[in-house]
Design an enzyme around this catalytic site. Structure first.
Site, mmCIF file in Angstrom:
data_model
loop_
_atom_site.group_PDB
_atom_site.id
_atom_site.type_symbol
_atom_site.label_atom_id
_atom_site.label_comp_id
_atom_site.label_asym_id
_atom_site.label_seq_id
_atom_site.Cartn_x
_atom_site.Cartn_y
_atom_site.Cartn_z
ATOM 1 N N LYS A 120 0.858 -1.189 0.000
ATOM 2 C CA LYS A 120 0.000 0.000 0.000
ATOM 3 C C LYS A 120 0.881 1.221 0.000
ATOM 4 O O LYS A 120 2.032 1.164 0.448
ATOM 5 C CB LYS A 120 -0.882 0.015 1.254
HETATM 6 P P1 NAD Z 1 -13.150 7.606 -2.569
HETATM 7 O O1 NAD Z 1 -12.168 8.649 -2.260
HETATM 8 O O2 NAD Z 1 -13.565 7.387 -3.980
HETATM 9 O O3 NAD Z 1 -14.485 7.830 -1.700
HETATM 10 C C1 NAD Z 1 -14.490 7.925 -0.306
HETATM 11 C C2 NAD Z 1 -15.874 8.371 0.138
HETATM 12 O O4 NAD Z 1 -15.916 8.375 1.569
HETATM 13 C C3 NAD Z 1 -16.227 9.770 -0.310
HETATM 14 O O5 NAD Z 1 -17.605 9.832 -0.599
HETATM 15 C C4 NAD Z 1 -15.904 10.612 0.921
HETATM 16 O O6 NAD Z 1 -16.645 11.834 0.972
HETATM 17 C C5 NAD Z 1 -16.337 9.662 2.014
HETATM 18 N N1 NAD Z 1 -15.697 9.934 3.309
HETATM 19 C C6 NAD Z 1 -14.410 10.261 3.555
HETATM 20 N N2 NAD Z 1 -14.227 10.454 4.869
HETATM 21 C C7 NAD Z 1 -15.418 10.233 5.455
HETATM 22 C C8 NAD Z 1 -15.876 10.287 6.790
HETATM 23 N N3 NAD Z 1 -15.070 10.635 7.791
HETATM 24 N N4 NAD Z 1 -17.181 9.983 7.034
HETATM 25 C C9 NAD Z 1 -18.003 9.660 6.012
HETATM 26 N N5 NAD Z 1 -17.631 9.599 4.739
HETATM 27 C C10 NAD Z 1 -16.358 9.886 4.465
HETATM 28 O O7 NAD Z 1 -12.548 6.261 -1.941
HETATM 29 P P2 NAD Z 1 -12.922 4.756 -2.306
HETATM 30 O O8 NAD Z 1 -11.976 4.302 -3.354
HETATM 31 O O9 NAD Z 1 -14.378 4.642 -2.529
HETATM 32 O O10 NAD Z 1 -12.512 4.012 -0.955
HETATM 33 C C11 NAD Z 1 -13.399 3.909 0.149
HETATM 34 C C12 NAD Z 1 -12.926 2.785 1.049
HETATM 35 O O11 NAD Z 1 -12.892 1.563 0.305
HETATM 36 C C13 NAD Z 1 -11.511 2.938 1.620
HETATM 37 O O12 NAD Z 1 -11.471 2.337 2.885
HETATM 38 C C14 NAD Z 1 -10.658 2.153 0.636
HETATM 39 O O13 NAD Z 1 -9.436 1.729 1.207
HETATM 40 C C15 NAD Z 1 -11.582 0.990 0.366
HETATM 41 N N6 NAD Z 1 -11.329 0.265 -0.877
HETATM 42 C C16 NAD Z 1 -11.267 0.902 -2.083
HETATM 43 C C17 NAD Z 1 -11.051 0.153 -3.232
HETATM 44 C C18 NAD Z 1 -11.050 0.770 -4.601
HETATM 45 O O14 NAD Z 1 -10.941 0.021 -5.594
HETATM 46 N N7 NAD Z 1 -11.176 2.079 -4.750
HETATM 47 C C19 NAD Z 1 -10.854 -1.232 -3.159
HETATM 48 C C20 NAD Z 1 -10.943 -1.851 -1.913
HETATM 49 C C21 NAD Z 1 -11.179 -1.087 -0.782
#
Ligand code: NAD
Length: 436
Positions: A120
């Site tokens: 990561k």
């Molecule tokens: P992103 O940046 O596209 O979206 C994150 C979302 O969470 C946004 O809507 C943001 O406003 C919201 N957010 C941020 N802080 C917040 C808080 N304190 N309270 C409520 N909402 C909040 O990110 P993503 O890619 O969707 O990732 C989200 C989660 O999923 C993370 O934990 C990431 O590690 C995990 N994840 C992502 C992927 C991927 O392919 N993008 C894969 C596996 C896991």
């Protein structure tokens, strides 16, 4: 002189329990070690990241001033294949958070049985405060700084919080320019024009939806009768909500992002919300003009809504000791990494709430990242239907294996997923042997 043993113990993951997510992941890892009665030497190898890099990322702001940000790349394990894991741009990024996320990637890739280890990366920065040009310079400088340890057969990054296909494109271009040839396999989650894969953009959300429906089937519940709350409306949350609503008929009654939440017992207008976010880059739900039947709620209220299914898909440490006994959902599907703390997990288990753990539920992204990488290496591309079929197969198979292991050993799904992953990683380490 520092003895090698001392040096090792200084950097072992277990010596850094300060991050909530790292402490949680290590507690769960340790439980899997005990359950498998794993050799202590193998435990020590898995407990410690293989390689960690901290880099300084200086950029020139548009006004000519210079700012220096700190970036990280942690390679937790390459025992099962090249390291794989996303890049996060967020002010809360620190070495412990990246260590925890790298460990989760090793376990996630093992649960899905992908030929990858885990890594990561991240930069401690609030990207909302940067202009597009500043963000590009930050991405390119960070890419150049961690490039010495990357490679299509070494370590392949991908998107995570606040990073997207455009940022992957700058990253890939930087590496390609420096190396003097096209290197699409250096990173996944790229735009289609640069060797990205069809079906990657919605893959994590689709995987979350598939796991949700698999859980419901086992419980004898009909998705069309289910109410759902989704925390986070970014890459994972938006597509999970949209696919559960449009393809499986679930009623999404609550949704939130960092700015605020929206609630309607009749169902929030998922498609209109997706369009709004899609058409207004950089905007949040608080600027969506909600009509009469939508109520504004806080993130805390969203988590404790009276729903059947809760999908935390934002950031870590959202379900804690403080709110675990108020959660009303019967099923939780972890779209985010590390959204539930160790103590909260115990409370949920005691209350009979079923939790599909992150390392199982949100693996869809890395599964399609794997397909993207394979396509880039072969310079031969798949149809979206093939990608989705493969994704569905891998998610269902992983779910089936975790579910069976949980019932065989009478443990919860998280414990089962950890046991399955640790067993696979330990087997690879044993078979390779310890060099020299
Ligand atoms: P992103 O940046 O596209 O979206 C994150 C979302 O969470 C946004 O809507 C943001 O406003 C919201 N957010 C941020 N802080 C917040 C808080 N304190 N309270 C409520 N909402 C909040 O990110 P993503 O890619 O969707 O990732 C989200 C989660 O999923 C993370 O934990 C990431 O590690 C995990 N994840 C992502 C992927 C991927 O392919 N993008 C894969 C596996 C896991």
């Amino acid at each position: 002189m520092v003895s090698p043993t001392n040096h090792l113990s200084q950097t072992a993951l277990s010596q850094h329990p300060s991050s909530g997510m790292l402490a949680t992941a290590l507690s769960q890892l340790n439980a899997a070690f005990q359950s498998l009665e794993l050799d202590e030497g193998l435990q020590a190898v898995i407990n410690q990241p293989e390689r960690e890099m901290t880099v300084s990322v200086p950029i020139r702001h548009d006004d000519g001033s210079i700012a220096v940000y700190t970036g990280y790349r942690v390679q937790h394990s390459s025992a099962r294949g090249p390291c794989k894991g996303g890049i996060r741009f967020h002010p809360a990024v620190d070495l412990d958070e990246v260590r925890a996320l790298a460990l989760l990637m090793t376990l996630k890739c093992a649960v899905a049985n992908l030929p990858y280890g885990g890594a990561k990366g991240g930069v401690s920065v609030d990207p909302r405060l940067l202009t597009t040009f500043e963000l590009e310079r930050l991405t390119r400088r960070y890419a150049a700084m961690i490039m010495p340890i990357l490679g299509g057969k070494r370590d392949i990054p991908a998107p995570d919080v606040n990073t997207n296909p455009g940022i992957m494109a700058w990253f890939m271009d930087t590496v390609s320019v420096i190396q003097g040839h096209h290197v699409p396999e250096i990173i996944t989650g790229k735009p289609l024009a640069l060797g990205g894969s069809l079906g990657r953009i919605d893959a994590t959300g689709r995987g979350v939806a598939i796991i949700t429906v698999e859980m419901l089937q086992r419980l004898g519940l009909d998705p069309r009768e289910m109410t759902v709350a989704v925390q986070g409306f970014g890459n994972v949350g938006l597509y999970a909500a949209s696919i559960l609503h449009n393809e499986y008929g679930c009623r999404i009654v609550g949704i939130s992002d960092v700015s605020s939440g929206l609630y309607s017992p009749l169902g929030v207008p998922v498609n209109s919300l997706c369009e709004f976010i899609g058409e207004n880059a950089g905007s949040y739900l608080d600027s969506y003009s909600a009509n009469g039947h939508l109520d504004r709620i806080t993130n805390e209220e969203l988590l404790t809504l009276d729903v059947d299914i809760l999908i935390p898909a934002a950031i870590e440490n959202q379900i804690t000791e403080r709110n675990a006994d108020q959660i009303q959902a019967k099923v939780i599907v972890e779209g985010a990494n590390g959204p539930t703390t160790f103590e909260a997990d115990r409370i949920l288990h005691q209350r009979g709430i079923l939790v599909a753990p992150d390392i199982l539920a949100n693996a869809g992204g890395v599964v399609v990242s794997y397909l993207e990488w394979v396509q880039d290496l072969q310079w031969f591309f798949m149809e979206e239907r093939e990608v989705q079929l493969e994704l569905t197969d891998v998610m269902r198979r992983s779910f089936q294996q975790v579910w069976s292991l949980a019932s065989d050993r009478s443990v919860d799904l998280r414990a089962a997923a950890y046991i399955l992953a640790v067993k696979r990683v330990a087997e690879a380490i044993s078979q390779r042997g310890i060099f020299p």
